[in-house]
Design a protein around this motif. Structure first.
Motif, PDB file in Angstrom:
ATOM      1  N   GLN A  23      31.403  34.174  50.841  1.00  0.00           N
ATOM      2  CA  GLN A  23      31.641  32.777  50.480  1.00  0.00           C
ATOM      3  C   GLN A  23      32.994  32.701  49.805  1.00  0.00           C
ATOM      4  OE1 GLN A  23      28.368  30.660  48.594  1.00  0.00           O
ATOM      5  NE2 GLN A  23      29.813  29.539  47.299  1.00  0.00           N
ATOM      6  N   PHE A  26      33.333  30.661  45.522  1.00  0.00           N
ATOM      7  CA  PHE A  26      32.095  30.767  44.739  1.00  0.00           C
ATOM      8  C   PHE A  26      32.365  30.301  43.307  1.00  0.00           C
ATOM      9  CE2 PHE A  26      29.103  32.881  41.975  1.00  0.00           C
ATOM     10  CZ  PHE A  26      27.910  32.768  42.659  1.00  0.00           C
ATOM     11  N   PRO A 101      24.600  37.437  44.167  1.00  0.00           N
ATOM     12  CA  PRO A 101      26.036  37.330  44.456  1.00  0.00           C
ATOM     13  C   PRO A 101      26.868  38.367  43.713  1.00  0.00           C
ATOM     14  CG  PRO A 101      25.097  35.176  43.934  1.00  0.00           C
ATOM     15  CD  PRO A 101      24.058  36.192  43.579  1.00  0.00           C
TER      16      PRO A 101
END
Length: 209
Positions: A23, A26, A101
């Motif tokens: 991503q 983030f 994450p």
């Protein structure tokens, strides 16, 4: 300078999420109003103490999630390096199976803003810009509440692995104080007595312990 009691610095960097997807932008802002965040820094991918910590957080992830906590890791590596390490099996020193994450702070701005960068840019005698110290982050751990305020922070030197159970205990202590309006004395843990933040409250607690 401590961040405790202050808004957590902005995080806007690439991250690998779900163990497999990059991503690009983030941010911790996605959790505001919804979740607490345990945001932890580790020095470097493909090292030795770091995978033990990363797996320890994964092993406790379900317990953190029950408490409405998002766990997010961060180092000064690139997102591609994170992804490569995530594809190495655990029994080969990798972090395969980790699905929270992992932020890629290659610019070192996130670590710098959180005060955990183990070095800094400076000019040498020739006027050339160079990095002095280790270009990695210390083992910082930050407990951030749902309003985005840092409520607890610890920073370990590079060789000193952290205690994930202690991080979990601190989450429970924070939530206890928010729910009951009590304060948590030394060595408090879930199910133990807390106390009122008054002179009588302290006296009553000490008389029982």
């Amino acid at each position: 300078m401590s961040l405790v009691g202050k808004k957590a610095p902005l995080v806007n960097a690439p991250a690998v999420i779900n163990g497999e997807e990059i991503q690009e932008n983030f941010s911790l802002d996605q959790y505001l109003g919804n979740k607490y965040v345990v945001f932890f820094f580790y020095p470097k991918d493909f090292t030795f103490v770091c995978p033990t910590e990363i797996h320890a957080f994964q092993e406790k992830l379900a317990e953190f999630e029950k408490l409405d906590v998002a766990v997010v890791g961060c180092s000064c590596d690139t997102e591609e390096t994170h992804l490569a390490w995530l594809n190495v099996p655990k029994d080969q020193g990798g972090i395969q199976g980790v699905n929270y994450p992992l932020v890629a702070d290659a610019a070192k701005t996130v670590a710098s803003n959180f005060g955990v960068l183990a070095g800094e840019w400076d000019y040498n005698e020739e006027g050339e810009l160079e990095f002095a110290g280790a270009p990695v982050s210390y083992r910082g751990t930050f407990l951030i509440d749902k309003e985005g305020v840092v409520r607890q922070a610890t920073v370990n030197d590079l060789p000193l692995g952290r205690n994930v159970d202690e991080t979990l205990r601190l989450v429970k202590a924070l939530q206890h104080t928010e729910k009951h309006g009590e304060v948590c004395p030394a060595n408090w843990d879930e199910g133990k007595d807390a106390m009122q933040a008054t002179r009588d409250g302290v006296a009553d607690y000490l008389s029982k312990h």
